[in-house]
Design a protein around this motif. Structure first.
Motif, mmCIF file in Angstrom:
data_model
loop_
_atom_site.group_PDB
_atom_site.id
_atom_site.type_symbol
_atom_site.label_atom_id
_atom_site.label_comp_id
_atom_site.label_asym_id
_atom_site.label_seq_id
_atom_site.Cartn_x
_atom_site.Cartn_y
_atom_site.Cartn_z
ATOM 1 N N TYR B 373 5.171 0.363 7.026
ATOM 2 C CA TYR B 373 6.482 0.028 6.400
ATOM 3 C C TYR B 373 7.151 1.170 6.000
ATOM 4 C CZ TYR B 373 9.478 -3.937 4.458
ATOM 5 O OH TYR B 373 11.122 -3.957 4.509
ATOM 6 N N THR B 374 6.016 1.497 5.095
ATOM 7 C CA THR B 374 7.189 2.046 4.176
ATOM 8 C C THR B 374 7.648 3.169 4.804
ATOM 9 O OG1 THR B 374 5.668 1.803 2.656
ATOM 10 C CG2 THR B 374 7.149 3.545 2.063
ATOM 11 N N LEU B 375 7.511 4.179 5.659
ATOM 12 C CA LEU B 375 7.306 5.089 6.384
ATOM 13 C C LEU B 375 8.636 4.826 7.158
ATOM 14 C CD1 LEU B 375 4.706 6.767 7.741
ATOM 15 C CD2 LEU B 375 6.263 8.259 5.526
ATOM 16 N N GLN B 376 8.823 3.988 7.482
ATOM 17 C CA GLN B 376 9.848 2.538 8.883
ATOM 18 C C GLN B 376 11.064 2.725 8.090
ATOM 19 O OE1 GLN B 376 8.333 -0.484 10.849
ATOM 20 N NE2 GLN B 376 7.128 0.629 11.964
ATOM 21 N N ASN B 377 11.219 2.119 6.575
ATOM 22 C CA ASN B 377 11.660 1.702 5.967
ATOM 23 C C ASN B 377 12.332 2.578 4.566
ATOM 24 O OD1 ASN B 377 12.565 -0.704 7.021
ATOM 25 N ND2 ASN B 377 10.331 -0.982 6.743
ATOM 26 N N LEU B 378 12.096 3.961 4.399
ATOM 27 C CA LEU B 378 12.280 4.941 3.876
ATOM 28 C C LEU B 378 13.102 5.141 2.745
ATOM 29 C CD1 LEU B 378 9.860 6.683 2.206
ATOM 30 C CD2 LEU B 378 10.691 8.261 3.681
ATOM 31 N N GLU B 379 14.000 4.725 3.631
ATOM 32 C CA GLU B 379 15.640 4.965 2.964
ATOM 33 C C GLU B 379 16.739 3.487 2.189
ATOM 34 O OE1 GLU B 379 15.680 3.413 7.412
ATOM 35 O OE2 GLU B 379 14.642 5.454 5.878
ATOM 36 N N ASN B 380 15.280 2.622 2.228
ATOM 37 C CA ASN B 380 15.924 2.022 1.140
ATOM 38 C C ASN B 380 14.493 0.910 0.818
ATOM 39 O OD1 ASN B 380 17.925 0.697 3.562
ATOM 40 N ND2 ASN B 380 16.309 0.092 5.048
ATOM 41 N N LEU B 381 13.976 2.198 0.675
ATOM 42 C CA LEU B 381 12.582 1.508 -0.212
ATOM 43 C C LEU B 381 12.883 2.737 -1.746
ATOM 44 C CD1 LEU B 381 10.394 0.676 2.315
ATOM 45 C CD2 LEU B 381 10.605 -0.931 0.942
ATOM 46 N N VAL B 382 12.601 2.146 -2.361
ATOM 47 C CA VAL B 382 11.382 2.812 -3.988
ATOM 48 C C VAL B 382 10.310 3.103 -3.738
ATOM 49 C CG1 VAL B 382 11.431 3.002 -6.718
ATOM 50 C CG2 VAL B 382 13.627 1.564 -5.419
ATOM 51 N N LEU B 405 13.574 12.960 0.840
ATOM 52 C CA LEU B 405 13.597 11.900 1.841
ATOM 53 C C LEU B 405 11.786 12.599 2.742
ATOM 54 C CD1 LEU B 405 15.677 9.474 2.808
ATOM 55 C CD2 LEU B 405 13.895 9.223 0.817
ATOM 56 N N ALA B 406 12.566 13.105 3.098
ATOM 57 C CA ALA B 406 11.576 14.102 4.247
ATOM 58 C C ALA B 406 10.766 14.445 3.723
ATOM 59 C CB ALA B 406 12.592 15.416 5.121
ATOM 60 N N ASP B 407 10.615 14.908 2.550
ATOM 61 C CA ASP B 407 9.461 15.995 1.757
ATOM 62 C C ASP B 407 8.862 14.124 0.752
ATOM 63 O OD1 ASP B 407 9.847 18.539 1.308
ATOM 64 O OD2 ASP B 407 10.800 18.323 -0.802
ATOM 65 N N LEU B 408 9.240 13.143 1.256
ATOM 66 C CA LEU B 408 8.434 12.472 0.645
ATOM 67 C C LEU B 408 7.842 11.697 1.529
ATOM 68 C CD1 LEU B 408 7.847 9.909 -1.515
ATOM 69 C CD2 LEU B 408 9.333 9.350 -0.567
ATOM 70 N N ARG B 409 8.399 12.261 2.817
ATOM 71 C CA ARG B 409 8.011 11.571 4.139
ATOM 72 C C ARG B 409 6.300 12.575 4.599
ATOM 73 N NH1 ARG B 409 10.039 7.909 8.108
ATOM 74 N NH2 ARG B 409 11.330 8.729 6.716
#
Lengths: 315, 489
Positions: B373-382, B405-409
Motif C-alpha cells: 500500500y505504501t509503495l503504491q501511494n507514496l506520493e500521498n503518504l507521510v 520519493l525515488a530514494d525513499l522507495r
C-alpha cells in the motif's frame, strides 16, 4: 530542606568571587584613569598590569601598555582570564548552574549584565568613555550584591556566597596595596607635591575608602596611616581585616547552623589567620617589609581556599 | 460563519479550509457549540490590534531572553542563545473537548504502563499474538535489563506526553506517544505566566484551569514511587545532563517547582548498590531520580561506556530495588513508531475498551500489505522511520520531489521494517501572529500525563505551532514555536 550539593557550594563561592573581582577591576581602571597621572601628565598603565601580575603575560603578546590595549585587555578580552568579560562569563555560567539554588532576580541580573557586555566593542571603552563604562560595571556588581542580600535565602549556600565575596575582597585590597605601596612610600619624601596627592587619592579611591579615611585621619596622608587603614581598620568594609572577619563569621555560622560533627580545618585555619592579622601592627609590617607581609597574606588566602575545597567542595 | 466574529483583529483571517482551533470547522453542529463557548475569548482577541500584539510580543521575547529561557546554538567561536518563539494568541479548549482528551489520555497511558509491565514480565500479549513477538524482542528500544523488575504501581512511563492532532473534521487523533523523557511542560506553565503578565486583558473574566501547580502535583506522584513504600520522606532529585543541554531551562524549572535538588551525574555515586548525592556534609541517600538523561547515557557500566553524563553502577542499584528511576528504563519500546500501530489493540487487550482517542491510520511496512500500500501511494503518504524522534527523517509525500520519493522507495524496499506510513493529515490551524498579520498556522497538542498511585493529566498542554507558512512540522528543533493553551473551566 535538602543539604547543599558540594558542587553548588563551589559554584556559588566562585560566582561571588568573580563578581567581586569584576567590581575591583572596574574600580582600579577608573581610578587609574582619573587619578593616575604621572608628573609628565601621562598614565602608567603598566602599573595596573602589575597589580594582577599580568605584566609578563600582557607584554608577551607584543602589545604596548597603552590605555587602549590595557583597557581592552581588562574589560573585553575574552581570551584573557583576568578580564571583566571573562569573569562575567564565568560568573554567569556558575549562575546558570546555580539556577535552582539562587533567586530568579540574581540570575536575571547577571544574565542581563552579560548580554549587555557581550554587545560591547573596542570603541565603547575608549578613554573618554571609560568613566561611564566603569561606573556601569561597578553599579551592576553592587546591584548584584544588593539583590543577593535581598533575595538569597539564607540557607547553607548563602554562607558560601558571603565567604567567597569576602575572601576575594581581602585578596583584592592586598593586591592593590602591594602594587601601589612602593609609589606611596616614595611620595612621603615628596610630601605635598601634585603627583604625591594623586597617588594617595588613587589608592584610597580604588578601595572606595577615601572619605572614610578622611574621617579617621582628617589631616594629611602618610604611607603608614593609609596602609594601616586598608589593612586593619575593622570598620572599613573593604579592609583586609574586616573582610577576613566577615568570612570567618560566615564560616562559623555555617558550622553552627548547618554543620555536623565533621572536622573544621578551614574554620580553624581562618580563625588562626584572623588573629594573625588582628595582632599585626602596621609599624612592624612596614619595618619587616610590606611586600613580604602581603605576599604571605595572599598565600594564606589561597591555603584557606584549598581547605574549603577539601572540606566542602570535594568531599 | 458568524460575521461579527470576524471583525477587528480577525477581520481578514481565513483558516483556508482547515479546522480552526478558535473558530471551529466551517459548518456543522460542532462548530456552533465551539463558537458559543469561545465567543467571549474571540471578542477579546478581536479588540487587539496587530501593532499592539507585535509590541507586546517583542516585550515577551526580550523578557524570555533576559530570563535565559533559551535554546543554545553553538557556533565555532561563540554560542548563540535563541528564544523559543511565543505566539501570544492562545489556543483554547472547551470543557467538553478537554474531558474527552483527559479520559482518552489516561486510558492510553494506563494501557502503555500495563503493556510495559507485561512485556518485561510474563509477556502474555506476545504469547497471545496480539503484538508480534519479534517486533518487541528484537526492537532496539527493548531493554533486557528490565526483565523481571517490578515497579511500584506499575508506573513505567510515569511522565508521558501524548501528541494529538486534529484533522479536517476536528476529531482528536493520537499522532505519537512520548514515553521516554517528554519535554515541554515548562513552556506550558511559563507561557501561561507570560500571558497573564503581558496580556491581562485577554485572560480577564475568562475562567481558565490552572497549570501552576504542576511541580507540586508531580513531586507528590514521584514520592509515591519509592521502592521502599515505608519511607516517610523519600529524597527525590532531578538528574540533568547539565547546563549545556538544550532543555536545561526546563530541568531548572522543574527542580525549582518541585523543591528538589537539580543534580548532574557527577553529583551522584553508587556505593554498595545504593545511590548517594555529594553534599557539603558528605553523602546523602537518594531514593527517586527523575532523570532527564536518555537510557543510553545513564550508566556507563550498563550502557554506553563512553558516557560522561551518567552514574556508574546506577543500573545495579536500580536492579537491586534501591532506587526509583522515572521514567523507567526501557519505556522507549512503548512509544516506538512500530508499536504505535498496535496501540488500539493493546488498549483493547488490557482494558477491554475501544481507544477513546483513535490513532492516525497507520500502515506497517514490515507487513506485506502495508508495504504494498505504501509503495503504491507514496506520493500521498507521510512516511516515518521507526526508532526516531523529533521529526527527523520524516518524508511528506505530497511535498517531496520525485528524487526524494525515488530514494525513499529504494530504502523502503531494502529495509521495510524500518518504516511506517500514514495518510497526510490536514492538521488544524490557529490564528497566529505572522509577518503579514494574523494568519492560520498548523498546530498540535501535547497533554502531559503523570502516573503515580493514580494517573492524572495537567489541564493544558503544549501547543506547538509550525510558524512557517504551510509547514506541518511543529518540532522546536525545526522552526516551531508555542502557544499558551487554555482549558476552560
Amino acid at each position: 530542606m535538602h543539604k547543599l550539593l558540594a558542587r553548588h557550594a563551589e559554584e556559588i563561592f566562585w560566582m561571588s568571587r568573580q563578581v567581586e573581582r569584576m567590581n575591583n577591576i572596574a574600580r582600579i581602571l577608573d581610578v587609574q584613569e582619573s587619578f593616575g597621572h604621572q608628573k609628565d601628565g601621562t598614565h602608567n598603565w603598566l602599573s595596573v598590569l602589575k597589580i594582577y601580575a599580568d605584566d609578563e603575560r600582557f607584554l608577551a603578546q607584543d602589545l604596548k601598555p597603552t590605555a587602549e590595549n590595557v583597557l581592552y585587555f581588562y574589560i573585553l578580552d575574552g581570551d584573557n582570564p583576568t578580564s571583566i568579560y571573562a569573569n562575567l562569563k564565568m560568573a554567569r555560567q556558575n549562575a546558570r548552574a546555580l539556577r535552582p539554588q539562587i533567586s530568579t532576580e540574581m540570575w536575571f541580573h547577571l544574565n542581563t549584565f552579560y548580554n549587555s557586555m557581550r554587545g560591547m566593542k573596542r570603541r565603547d571603552i575608549s578613554e573618554e568613555r571609560l568613566n561611564l563604562v566603569c561606573a556601569r560595571i561597578k553599579e551592576a556588581c553592587q546591584t548584584f550584591s544588593g539583590i543577593t542580600a535581598e533575595t538569597l535565602y539564607k540557607d547553607d549556600s548563602w554562607y558560601f556566597s558571603k565567604i567567597g565575596m569576602n575572601l576575594e575582597r581581602a585578596d583584592q585590597t592586598s593586591r592593590l596595596l602591594d602594587a601601589k605601596y612602593e609609589a606611596l612610600q616614595m611620595g612621603d619624601a615628596d610630601m605635598g607635591s601634585a603627583s604625591d596627592m594623586s597617588q594617595w587619592n588613587a589608592l584610597l579611591r580604588s578601595a572606595a575608602g577615601f572619605h572614610a579615611y578622611r574621617r579617621v585621619h582628617s589631616k594629611g596622608f602618610s604611607a603608614e596611616s593609609a596602609a594601616g587603614f586598608l589593612l586593619f581598620d575593622e570598620r572599613f568594609p573593604r579592609s583586609v581585616s574586616a573582610s577576613i572577619s566577615e568570612a570567618c563569621l560566615a564560616l562559623k555560622d555555617l558550622h553552627e547552623s548547618f554543620g555536623s560533627d565533621q572536622k573544621r580545618t578551614a574554620l580553624d585555619a581562618m580563625k588562626a589567620f584572623q588573629s594573625h592579622v588582628r595582632q599585626s601592627a602596621i609599624k612592624d609590617v612596614i619595618a619587616s617589609g610590606m611586600h613580604d607581609y602581603l605576599d604571605d597574606l595572599q598565600k594564606h588566602l589561597i591555603d584557606i581556599t584549598s581547605l574549603l575545597e577539601e572540606e566542602f567542595f570535594a568531599p | 460563519m458568524n460575521s461579527t466574529l470576524l471583525s477587528g483583529l480577525l477581520k481578514d483571517y481565513d483558516p483556508g479550509g482547515y479546522y480552526c482551533e478558535l473558530l471551529g470547522g466551517l459548518e456543522g453542529g460542532k462548530n456552533q457549540e465551539q463558537l458559543r463557548a469561545l465567543a467571549p475569548v474571540i471578542e477579546k482577541i478581536n479588540a487587539l490590534t496587530v501593532g499592539d500584539l507585535r509590541k507586546r510580543t517583542a516585550a515577551v521575547t526580550r523578557e524570555l531572553y533576559n530570563l535565559g529561557i533559551t535554546f543554545t546554538v553553538y557556533s565555532q567561536r561563540d554560542q548563540i542563545d535563541r528564544v523559543l518563539p511565543f505566539d501570544a494568541l492562545p489556543r483554547v479548549i472547551t470543557q467538553k473537548q478537554w474531558a474527552h482528551i483527559e479520559r482518552g489520555s489516561i486510558q492510553r497511558v494506563t494501557a502503555i504502563n500495563l503493556f510495559l509491565d507485561d512485556i518485561y514480565h510474563d509477556a502474555k500479549i506476545l504469547k497471545d499474538k496480539v503484538v508480534p513477538k519479534d517486533l518487541v524482542l528484537t526492537n532496539k528500544n527493548y531493554s533486557p535489563q528490565m526483565e523481571g523488575l517490578t515497579l511500584p504501581h506499575k508506573s513505567y512511563a510515569s511522565i508521558c506526553g501524548v501528541d494529538l492532532v486534529r484533522g479536517a473534521d476536528g476529531e482528536f487523533l493520537v499522532l505519537e506517544d512520548n514515553a521516554r523523557t517528554p519535554s515541554g511542560v515548562s513552556y506550558v506553565v511559563e507561557n501561561r505566566h507570560l500571558t497573564l503578565r503581558t496580556f491581562p486583558d485577554l485572560a480577564r473574566a475568562t475562567s481558565i484551569r490552572t497549570v501552576s501547580d504542576y511541580g507540586q502535583r508531580l513531586v507528590e506522584s514521584l514520592r509515591q514511587l519509592a521502592m521502599n513504600p515505608s519511607l516517610e520522606n523519600p529524597q527525590v532529585v532531578l538528574l540533568s545532563p547539565g547546563t549545556f543541554n538544550s532543555a536545561y531551562f526546563e530541568h531548572v524549572f522543574l527542580a525549582r517547582e518541585m523543591g528538589v535538588p537539580l543534580v548532574e551525574g557527577r553529583d551522584l555515586l553508587v556505593d554498595n548498590d545504593r545511590v548517594y548525592m555529594k553534599t557539603i556534609l558528605g553523602l546523602e541517600p537518594v531514593d527517586i531520580i527523575y532523570r532527564r538523561i536518555d537510557d543510553q547515557f545513564i550508566d556507563p557500566e550498563a550502557f554506553n561506556p563512553k558516557s560522561l553524563l551518567g552514574v556508574p553502577g546506577l543500573m545495579r542499584a536500580y536492579r537491586a530495588g534501591n532506587v526509583t528511576l522515572t521514567n523507567a528504563i526501557g519505556t522507549g519500546i512503548a512509544d516506538d513508531k512500530a508499536i504505535y500501530a498496535y496501540m488500539p489493540r493493546i488498549i483493547r487487550y488490557y482494558l477491554g475498551e475501544d481507544a477513546i482517542l483513535p490513532n492516525v491510520e497507520t500502515h506497517i511496512c514490515r507487513e506485506p500489505e502495508g508495504l504494498a500500500y505504501t509503495l503504491q501511494n507514496l506520493e500521498n503518504l507521510v512516511v516515518k522511520p521507526v526508532g526516531e524522534s523529533g521529526g527527523y527523517g520524516v518524508v511528506i509525500g505530497p511535498r517531496s520531489s520525485k528524487k526524494v520519493l525515488a530514494d525513499l522507495r529504494r530504502k523502503l524496499k531494502a529495509a521495510p521494517d524500518n518504516f511506517i506510513s500514514q495518510p497526510m493529515i490536514s492538521l488544524s490551524v490557529a490564528p497566529t501572529l505572522c509577518s503579514r498579520g494574523v494568519e492560520p498556522r498548523h498546530v498540535d497538542l501535547r497533554p502531559f500525563v503523570v502516573s503515580g498511585r493514580s494517573t492524572w493529566v495537567l489541564p493544558g498542554g503544549l501547543t506547538r505551532v509550525a510558524l512557517k507558512k504551510g509547514s506541518l512540522i511543529v518540532n522546536s528543533s525545526q522552526g516551531g514555536g508555542s502557544k499558551d493553551t487554555w482549558v476552560l473551566a
